[in-house]
Design an enzyme around this catalytic site. Structure first.
Site, PDB file in Angstrom:
ATOM      1  N   CYS A   1       1.685  11.977   4.003  1.00 15.63           N
ATOM      2  CA  CYS A   1       2.740  11.179   3.379  1.00 15.63           C
ATOM      3  C   CYS A   1       2.063  10.335   2.302  1.00 15.63           C
ATOM      4  CB  CYS A   1       3.493  10.340   4.410  1.00 15.63           C
ATOM      5  SG  CYS A   1       2.445   9.342   5.476  1.00 15.63           S
ATOM      6  N   SER A   2       2.210   9.015   2.340  1.00 15.57           N
ATOM      7  CA  SER A   2       1.540   8.190   1.341  1.00 15.57           C
ATOM      8  C   SER A   2       0.076   7.964   1.714  1.00 15.57           C
ATOM      9  CB  SER A   2       2.267   6.848   1.188  1.00 15.57           C
ATOM     10  OG  SER A   2       3.575   7.032   0.675  1.00 15.57           O
ATOM     11  N   ASP A   3      -0.143   7.271   2.822  1.00 16.19           N
ATOM     12  CA  ASP A   3      -1.508   6.981   3.248  1.00 16.19           C
ATOM     13  C   ASP A   3      -1.931   7.796   4.447  1.00 16.19           C
ATOM     14  OD1 ASP A   3      -1.935   5.084   1.230  1.00 16.19           O
ATOM     15  OD2 ASP A   3      -0.931   3.531   2.378  1.00 16.19           O
TER      16      ASP A   3
ATOM     17  N   ASN B   1       5.380   6.989  -6.534  1.00 16.85           N
ATOM     18  CA  ASN B   1       3.989   6.629  -6.257  1.00 16.85           C
ATOM     19  C   ASN B   1       3.053   7.001  -7.395  1.00 16.85           C
ATOM     20  OD1 ASN B   1       2.943   5.665  -3.290  1.00 16.85           O
ATOM     21  ND2 ASN B   1       4.984   6.558  -3.205  1.00 16.85           N
TER      22      ASN B   1
ATOM     23  N   ASN C   1      10.176   6.384   4.640  1.00 10.14           N
ATOM     24  CA  ASN C   1       8.936   5.679   4.957  1.00 10.14           C
ATOM     25  C   ASN C   1       9.079   4.822   6.214  1.00 10.14           C
ATOM     26  OD1 ASN C   1      10.033   3.067   4.252  1.00 10.14           O
ATOM     27  ND2 ASN C   1       9.711   3.576   2.102  1.00 10.14           N
ATOM     28  N   ILE C   2       7.961   4.249   6.644  1.00 14.47           N
ATOM     29  CA  ILE C   2       7.916   3.529   7.910  1.00 14.47           C
ATOM     30  C   ILE C   2       8.796   2.293   7.894  1.00 14.47           C
ATOM     31  CG2 ILE C   2       5.889   2.206   7.200  1.00 14.47           C
ATOM     32  CD1 ILE C   2       6.766   3.458  10.764  1.00 14.47           C
TER      33      ILE C   2
END
Length: 295
Positions: free
Chosen positions: A290-292, A201, A227-228
């Site tokens: 996590c990421s967002d 990322n 991730n999702i």
């Protein structure tokens, strides 16, 4: 949001020579529905198009939550009250305050209009933090424990490959650590992703906190949760396995292992136990992202 997939298909009945059209609905909470139709094809397609449009709308205004008008007086938007929740958790007002900086969702469209932040950290210094966190999801209070330790959530910082820093973001986390009257010397940052994903990322201008150069008293740990998209594919494989025929029972256990679902659940539980132990036993506050930061 609960519907994951809608399929219109035709299945053959063993006791009838004519195929029977059905609509399969797969939900994210493991439920699945099969609707069978005996009417003309035009009626079935009309129902399918209406269902698909309401489930995956082109515009947010077409969502069920917007066009449905309940007849009972208590509507969903008023069920949760932040001030009442803060009082319920007995959050000390001398250490924390409710900020309305996101009123009308001006700073982050995916955050509520009111956020709990350290009392000594004013809204002027919050402004740069919104820009430094992905989608404006700044570190905000989610849970207050009776011993003063807190759980906060956020998105990843926008550090990039140049490892940019935001003094206001570092100062905010420093104040979060100081507001813990049980253990104000430490703050644990949990990045739910695998480290490799977080590093990847950085190439897109995002990444993770650099605790070696900033963020005093902070420790960073990766929880190695996928991730999702990986999770969703694993869940779909599990659902298909549970719907498999009896003839495939001999390979069911190996099929279960191949879905990786239990491995994903294990990593989530391991991370949850780590957070709970730090909060309750050690009195250490944590930030989870996590990421967002949607999960």
């Amino acid at each position: 949001d609960i519907v994951q997939q809608i399929q219109l298909q035709t299945i053959a009945r063993l006791d009838r020579p004519v195929d029977k059209p059905v609509i399969d609905i797969e939900c994210r909470d493991f439920r699945s529905f099969r609707l069978a139709f005996a009417g003309p094809p035009a009626v079935r397609m009309q129902f399918y198009d209406m269902l698909y449009q309401r489930t995956f709308p082109r515009f947010p205004q077409e969502l069920f939550a917007f066009f449905y008008k309940p007849t009972y007086p208590n509507i969903g938007w008023d069920v949760y009250n932040l001030e009442a929740e803060v009082r319920r958790m007995m959050v000390p007002g001398n250490l924390w305050r409710i900020s309305d900086i996101n009123r009308h969702y001006a700073k982050s469209s995916t955050y509520p209009p009111f956020l709990v932040v350290p009392a000594a950290f004013d809204d002027v210094r919050l402004e740069p933090v919104f820009a430094f966190r992905s989608k404006g999801r700044i570190p905000t209070l989610t849970y207050f424990h009776h011993n003063g330790a807190t759980i906060r959530r956020s998105s990843q910082p926008m550090v990039g490959i140049t490892k940019k820093r935001c003094p206001e973001d570092e100062e905010l986390l420093d104040m979060v650590r100081a507001c813990n009257y049980t253990n104000s010397t430490s703050l644990c940052l949990f990045d739910a992703r695998p480290r490799a994903n977080a590093i990847a990322n950085q190439a897109m201008g995002k990444g993770f906190e650099n605790v070696t150069e900033g963020y005093r008293g902070c420790k960073l740990e990766f929880l190695n949760i996928e991730n999702i998209h990986v999770m969703r594919e694993s869940l779909s494989n599990l659902q298909r396995l549970c719907e498999s025929s009896l003839e495939e029972d001999r390979t069911w256990l190996s099929g279960l292992e191949a879905t990786n679902w239990l491995a994903h659940i294990k990593m989530i539980l391991v991370g949850a136990v780590k957070v709970a132990r730090l909060i309750d036993r050690d009195g250490i506050s944590v930030l989870v992202h996590c990421s967002d930061g949607y999960a």
